[in-house]
Design an enzyme around this catalytic site. Structure first.
Site, PDB file in Angstrom:
ATOM      1  N   ASN A 148     -13.231  -2.902   5.673  1.00  0.00           N
ATOM      2  CA  ASN A 148     -13.314  -2.718   4.470  1.00  0.00           C
ATOM      3  C   ASN A 148     -14.654  -1.495   3.659  1.00  0.00           C
ATOM      4  O   ASN A 148     -15.259  -1.548   2.900  1.00  0.00           O
ATOM      5  CB  ASN A 148     -13.292  -3.755   2.693  1.00  0.00           C
ATOM      6  CG  ASN A 148     -12.191  -4.557   3.325  1.00  0.00           C
ATOM      7  OD1 ASN A 148     -10.698  -3.803   2.948  1.00  0.00           O
ATOM      8  ND2 ASN A 148     -12.289  -5.472   3.007  1.00  0.00           N
ATOM      9  N   HIS A 202     -12.340   2.436  -3.928  1.00  0.00           N
ATOM     10  CA  HIS A 202     -11.544   1.296  -4.664  1.00  0.00           C
ATOM     11  C   HIS A 202     -11.676   1.930  -6.352  1.00  0.00           C
ATOM     12  O   HIS A 202     -10.890   2.145  -7.458  1.00  0.00           O
ATOM     13  CB  HIS A 202     -11.551  -0.636  -4.484  1.00  0.00           C
ATOM     14  CG  HIS A 202     -10.627   0.147  -2.920  1.00  0.00           C
ATOM     15  ND1 HIS A 202     -10.738  -1.474  -3.093  1.00  0.00           N
ATOM     16  CD2 HIS A 202     -10.050   0.393  -2.514  1.00  0.00           C
ATOM     17  CE1 HIS A 202      -9.296  -0.799  -2.122  1.00  0.00           C
ATOM     18  NE2 HIS A 202      -9.264   0.375  -0.758  1.00  0.00           N
ATOM     19  N   ARG A 245      11.263 -14.220   0.521  1.00  0.00           N
ATOM     20  CA  ARG A 245      10.767 -15.344   1.445  1.00  0.00           C
ATOM     21  C   ARG A 245      10.130 -14.648   2.585  1.00  0.00           C
ATOM     22  O   ARG A 245       9.193 -15.175   3.221  1.00  0.00           O
ATOM     23  CB  ARG A 245      10.267 -16.508   1.404  1.00  0.00           C
ATOM     24  CG  ARG A 245      11.207 -17.307  -0.456  1.00  0.00           C
ATOM     25  CD  ARG A 245      10.660 -19.011  -0.079  1.00  0.00           C
ATOM     26  NE  ARG A 245      11.309 -19.456  -1.406  1.00  0.00           N
ATOM     27  CZ  ARG A 245      11.945 -19.854  -2.046  1.00  0.00           C
ATOM     28  NH1 ARG A 245      13.017 -19.737  -1.261  1.00  0.00           N
ATOM     29  NH2 ARG A 245      12.301 -20.367  -3.124  1.00  0.00           N
TER      30      ARG A 245
HETATM   31  N1  GLY Z   1      -7.809  -1.448   6.148  1.00  0.00           N
HETATM   32  C1  GLY Z   1      -8.443  -2.979   6.050  1.00  0.00           C
HETATM   33  C2  GLY Z   1      -7.647  -4.151   6.678  1.00  0.00           C
HETATM   34  O1  GLY Z   1      -6.943  -3.946   7.508  1.00  0.00           O
HETATM   35  O2  GLY Z   1      -8.649  -5.271   6.507  1.00  0.00           O
END
Ligand code: GLY
Ligand code: NAD
Length: 376
Positions: A242, A249, A118
């Site tokens: 992003n 992606h 965890r």
């Molecule tokens: N590479 C995107 C972030 O760390 O949020």
């Protein structure tokens, strides 16, 4: 050496940036929990830097795990190998994992640290430019799923980031360029002065001038640390990091993990986001051209793969962590240095952006309409 701080209250941590840091015990010791340490690396990085890292850890019970190299191994199987090693060697909850490598190793070892018993301590030693300016900072960890990139993961902050800029001397030119994509990203989303600085210093960066590289890493990490401190769990501003990634992606997954480097896909993705922003009337033609020029001069592709059909592109864009309530959200540019996250774009313009790189059928386009329709 420069030290920056990611300010997250009790979980704040330093980013050390400088040369020769891997071999210096002083950068590890204050951040190591317990006496058991596992250094996770890969078969390319191990012969280069594992010995130096281990030498800095004398007096501790140090294990090493060398994984195969590549984005294609950022998988559940590779992750299981880390758990197997930890369990076989009876690592307890007060152990420390050290990720020695690029973003793939950092993300996987970080996720192992997030989930083993965890959650245990971990330290990032990023050895690629991309990892030094982006992936090692901010606590995003995870693995890929065959259906979507980085879809399985957790937020888990490291105790320290040790960015030894001397490691960049062994990096290939292609990987250096891939890292420059994430550097340029900071200029585009929030730091127009940095964008201009990059425009001036790009050739020095590609020539690996040590001071120029260190300055680019420092300014990138400063930007990232500020964004992460303001929005650790990506409820708002962090999504701007992003830029280009939804397109990117899709390229990485659609062409098969590892064929396009992450930074290459992000570079094209930023060009596509800029293209859509210009079609929306937000970004000037001159700013679009400057964006494409800088990304191209960084040694990155600026057009998507011609063999990725638009239908597939759209399907893959739909499997994105920024899809919320069934609506596709994109990071777009109002200007260089001013990004926004929005679902308010005319799907016909996205079609034009994708169509610029190949035909888009009505059937494929239906996917965007479906994603962009208002949620009732
Ligand atoms: N590479 C995107 C972030 O760390 O949020
Ligand atoms: P990578 O980890 O695959 O490293 C690139 C290549 O360089 C590999 O072959 C690696 O073995 C090699 N390498 C590493 N250091 C080297 C060195 N010093 N000398 C010679 N070779 C070296 O790729 P990357 O570009 O570092 O990272 C990409 C990954 O990072 C992707 O999986 C991406 O999803 C992830 N990422 C994560 C975040 C985050 O916030 N967690 C942000 C951006 C990217």
């Amino acid at each position: 050496m420069t030290t920056l701080t990611v300010s997250l209250g009790a979980r704040s941590y330093p980013i050390y940036i400088g040369t020769g840091l891997i071999a210096d015990p002083d950068h590890y010791r204050p951040h190591i929990q317990g006496g058991q340490v596992m250094v996770v690396t890969n078969e390319t990085v191990a012969p280069l830097y594992l010995e130096a890292a281990c030498a800095a850890l004398t007096g501790l019970r140090v294990s090493t795990l060398i994984l195969p190299d590549g984005e294609v191994y950022k998988t559940q199987d590779a992750l299981n190998r880390i758990y197997d090693a930890l369990l076989a060697e009876r690592f307890s909850r007060d152990c420390t994992l050290i990720a020695l490598g690029g973003g793939v190793i950092g993300d996987m070892a970080g996720f192992a640290a997030a989930s083993y018993q965890r959650g245990v301590a971990f330290i990032q030693i990023p050895t690629t430019l991309l990892a030094q300016v982006d992936s090692s900072v901010g606590g995003k960890t995870g693995i890929n799923h065959p259906l979507g990139k980085n879809m399985i993961g957790a937020f888990h902050q490291p105790r320290a980031v040790i960015a030894d800029t001397a490691t960049l001397n062994t990096l290939s030119d292609r990987e250096l360029s891939a890292g420059l994509a994430e550097v340029i990203k900071y200029g585009l989303i929030r730091d127009p002065d940095f964008f201009d600085w990059l425009d001036t210093h790009l050739m020095a960066l590609r020539d690996r001038d040590p001071d120029t590289l260190a300055e680019a890493i420092r300014r990138s990490c400063e930007n990232k640390a500020q964004v992460v401190a303001a929005d650790e769990l990506e409820n708002g501003e962090r999504a701007l990091l992003n830029l280009g990634h939804t397109f990117g992606h899709a390229i990485e997954t659609g062409t098969g993990y590892g064929n396009w480097l992450h930074g290459e896909a992000v570079g094209v993705g930023m060009c596509m986001a800029a293209d859509l922003s210009a079609r929306l009337g937000w970004l000037s033609a001159a700013a679009l051209q400057s964006t494409r020029n800088l990304i191209g001069r960084a040694g990155l592709p600026i057009a998507p793969p011609p063999d990725l059909p638009a239908q597939r592109f759209l399907e893959l864009m739909a499997v994105d962590k920024k899809v919320l309530d069934g609506r596709l959200r994109l990071v777009l540019l109002r200007a260089i240095g001013a990004a926004v996250v929005t679902d308010q774009f005319d799907p016909a313009l996205l079609r034009a952006t994708l169509g610029a790189s190949g035909p888009v059928t009505d059937a494929a386009f239906g996917i965007v309409h479906e994603l962009a329709k208002p949620v009732l």
